[in-house]
Design a protein around this motif. Structure first.
Motif, PDB file in Angstrom:
ATOM      1  N   ALA B 293       0.836  -1.209   0.000  1.00 50.08           N
ATOM      2  CA  ALA B 293       0.000   0.000   0.000  1.00 50.08           C
ATOM      3  C   ALA B 293       0.868   1.255   0.000  1.00 50.08           C
ATOM      4  CB  ALA B 293      -0.933  -0.001   1.213  1.00 50.08           C
ATOM      5  N   ALA B 294       1.942   1.231   0.773  1.00 48.53           N
ATOM      6  CA  ALA B 294       2.811   2.411   0.850  1.00 48.53           C
ATOM      7  C   ALA B 294       3.461   2.696  -0.496  1.00 48.53           C
ATOM      8  CB  ALA B 294       3.881   2.203   1.926  1.00 48.53           C
ATOM      9  N   ARG B 295       3.934   1.642  -1.149  1.00 51.71           N
ATOM     10  CA  ARG B 295       4.566   1.856  -2.464  1.00 51.71           C
ATOM     11  C   ARG B 295       3.541   2.390  -3.455  1.00 51.71           C
ATOM     12  NH1 ARG B 295       7.767  -2.829  -0.873  1.00 51.71           N
ATOM     13  NH2 ARG B 295       6.292  -4.277  -1.811  1.00 51.71           N
ATOM     14  N   ASN B 296       2.326   1.862  -3.394  1.00 47.72           N
ATOM     15  CA  ASN B 296       1.294   2.339  -4.319  1.00 47.72           C
ATOM     16  C   ASN B 296       0.899   3.784  -4.011  1.00 47.72           C
ATOM     17  OD1 ASN B 296       1.377  -0.060  -5.676  1.00 47.72           O
ATOM     18  ND2 ASN B 296      -0.492  -0.894  -4.771  1.00 47.72           N
ATOM     19  N   MET B 297       0.850   4.136  -2.738  1.00 44.62           N
ATOM     20  CA  MET B 297       0.550   5.535  -2.390  1.00 44.62           C
ATOM     21  C   MET B 297       1.665   6.453  -2.877  1.00 44.62           C
ATOM     22  SD  MET B 297      -1.331   5.513   1.335  1.00 44.62           S
ATOM     23  CE  MET B 297      -0.008   4.736   2.227  1.00 44.62           C
ATOM     24  N   ALA B 298       2.882   5.908  -2.928  1.00 48.90           N
ATOM     25  CA  ALA B 298       4.027   6.709  -3.389  1.00 48.90           C
ATOM     26  C   ALA B 298       4.137   6.704  -4.907  1.00 48.90           C
ATOM     27  CB  ALA B 298       5.315   6.186  -2.749  1.00 48.90           C
ATOM     28  N   GLY B 299       3.187   6.045  -5.605  1.00 50.50           N
ATOM     29  CA  GLY B 299       3.176   6.144  -7.054  1.00 50.50           C
ATOM     30  C   GLY B 299       3.343   4.841  -7.809  1.00 50.50           C
ATOM     31  N   ALA B 300       3.599   3.736  -7.095  1.00 46.83           N
ATOM     32  CA  ALA B 300       3.750   2.460  -7.784  1.00 46.83           C
ATOM     33  C   ALA B 300       2.375   1.900  -8.148  1.00 46.83           C
ATOM     34  CB  ALA B 300       4.505   1.467  -6.907  1.00 46.83           C
ATOM     35  N   ASP B 301       2.376   0.813  -8.901  1.00 41.18           N
ATOM     36  CA  ASP B 301       1.126   0.209  -9.336  1.00 41.18           C
ATOM     37  C   ASP B 301       1.305  -1.299  -9.206  1.00 41.18           C
ATOM     38  OD1 ASP B 301      -1.440   0.524 -10.196  1.00 41.18           O
ATOM     39  OD2 ASP B 301      -0.921   0.391 -12.322  1.00 41.18           O
TER      40      ASP B 301
END
Lengths: 103, 401
Positions: B293-301
């Motif tokens: 979730a953190a990586r996705n919030m930082a822009g990952a998919d």
């Protein structure tokens, strides 16, 4: 530096580890895939879990409880939750006998 | 720019805060936790040392500060306005966010019988401290609920020599998360240790010194602990109009029905490739979902993919389960180092494994099983059953193939 006899090389599975207790402290001794031996402090730096119960793959050991990973050659913490490196000790094999230098 | 706000400073919320930084997120990261402590680990709560409940902080205050994480201790979120992207807090302040993570966890399920107020919950440090401060010689504990938490607590209390009874509504203990064979072994061990069981029993009433069962019989009780499971804390999500099921519903990327809001850990019900949403309650799940979730919030998919895994320590026995064993899976048993492993095959494919043995002795086999599961292989059942066949060799062969 005092060399302490620990076990036979054959006591340790290749790409495996055993627990070694000495002088009221606990250590882990590893036999790498290339049959080199290494010794580290026995307990994970995250919580006091015996690393010798963990899975050894290549030159890494994974804590059996929280999955922290260390390079057992250098003691370097490679994966959270472990963040503090493990203390390492010299280890060698002489005529099939493993000895470790515990200071 | 408004940054990341995380509601809930348990294992998931705290891990997410650090993981956002590890992913290179440079905006503000605010971690909101309702308890009056630094973020702490819950698993040690059931393992008091010398009678004292352990407070094991996940990180030091300096570590939070060094990572640029603004930790709001002892503050809860009281409102969520998804349209304005703002959260109101119990201290009267308001936080604006670009991305919000709901890591609100779960709350103990409450008893509804008369006298329910006599039962203690077991979730937080304060609740653990309240339980163990009453664990004096001669006291009779009654634990309502024979699940993992109830049985772990029973083991610890028996270890202190206290009288322990467990009341369970189902006919068997550990029926939900533990495969039947190993659940029965654990149950037998509790019997050997002197835990008294009342199975298939509802509760009519809790009085100050006893439990009245549905059949009218009484179980003497100085201290009653309710361990009947948890419910995901969805209050905030519900109030904001997010999609809710058995938890805050997310897609495979841990995004809720609002694209600016994510959920992870015990509160999150995550979309599965085969359909439906699944919610897991475990330490590792909290951490691994938090990281995704953190990586996705930082822009990952990045889709969340993980083999579920948990452990439970009872007496000197360690249980580990990887994957989700189901009754219709083919079971293959292998004796191993004073304990046993059980593998679960679904149409030949290895999908789950469980191990029960002294201490952490089966941990490495379960780890290898987890890797075999992730590799998606269909091992020969005879090889799985044979303790002479090295699982690591099996994995290497599968990977080389």
């Amino acid at each position: 530096m005092t060399w302490v006899p620990a076990c036979k090389l054959d006591d340790i599975e290749q790409e495996g580890a055993i627990r070694f207790d000495h002088g009221g402290r606990t250590y882990a001794i590893y036999r790498a895939p290339d049959d080199q031996v290494y010794c580290t402090a026995g307990l994970c730096t995250h919580e006091a879990i015996h690393l010798a119960d963990g899975l050894v793959m290549d030159f890494e050991v994974e804590c059996p409880k929280h999955s922290g990973v260390f390079d057992y050659r250098t003691g370097e913490a490679l994966r959270l939750p472990a963040c503090e490196n493990l203390k390492t000790y010299p280890a060698e094999v002489i005529d099939g006998e493993v000895r470790v230098a515990l200071s | 720019m408004d940054g990341i706000v995380i509601i809930g400073a348990g294992e998931a919320g705290t891990r997410a805060a650090f993981a956002a930084r590890e992913a290179g997120f440079a905006g503000t990261v605010t971690l909101v936790g309702s308890e009056p402590h630094l973020p702490y680990e819950r698993p040690p709560l059931s393992k008091p040392v010398d009678g004292a409940v352990q407070m094991k902080a996940i990180c030091a205050a300096e570590t939070l500060a060094a990572a640029g994480i603004d930790y709001r201790q002892g503050v809860s979120a009281s409102g969520l306005d998804a349209a304005r992207r703002s959260v109101s807090l119990s201290d009267g302040s308001t936080l604006r966010y670009e991305k919000l993570l709901l890591a609100t966890g779960a709350q103990p399920r409450r008893l509804t019988c008369p006298g329910a107020q006599h039962a203690l919950d077991f979730r937080t440090y304060a609740e653990a401290a309240a339980i163990f401060s009453r664990a004096e010689a001669g006291r009779h504990f009654v634990i309502i609920g024979g699940g993992l938490i109830g049985m772990e607590l029973a083991a610890v209390l028996r270890g202190k020599g206290l009288a322990v009874s467990v009341i369970e509504a189902a006919q068997k203990t550990l029926g939900r998360a533990v495969p039947a064979r190993l659940a029965a072994k654990l149950h037998d061990r509790h019997m050997d240790e002197g835990v008294r069981f009342h199975l298939g029993q509802g509760i009519a009433e809790i009085t100050p010194d006893a439990i009245v069962l549905a059949d009218g019989s009484q179980v003497p009780a100085d201290i009653v602990v309710a361990a009947i499971g948890v419910l995901p804390d969805t209050h905030l999500a519900q109030a904001a109009g997010l999609a809710i099921g058995n938890g805050v519903l997310t897609d495979a990327f841990l995004r809720t029905s609002d694209p600016h809001i994510f959920a992870a850990g015990d509160c999150a019900a995550v979309s599965q490739p085969g359909g439906g949403h699944v919610r897991f309650e475990s330490w590792r799940n909290a951490r691994s979902q938090a990281e995704t979730a953190a990586r996705n919030m930082a822009g990952a998919d990045e889709a969340f993919v993980a083999t579920p895994w948990f452990w439970s320590d009872q007496y000197d026995l360690g249980l580990q389960v990887a994957g989700v064993p189901l009754p219709d899976h083919r079971s293959v048993v292998r004796p191993s180092g004073g304990g046993e492993l059980e593998f679960f095959l679904d149409e030949g494919r290895l999908v789950a494994a469980a191990g029960l043995g002294p201490g952490n002795s089966l941990a490495k086999d379960i780890k290898l099983a987890e890797m075999l599961i992730a590799a998606g292989i269909s091992p020969d059942p005879a090889a799985l059953a044979d303790p002479g066949v090295n699982l690591k060799a099996l994995l290497k062969t599968a990977r080389a193939a």
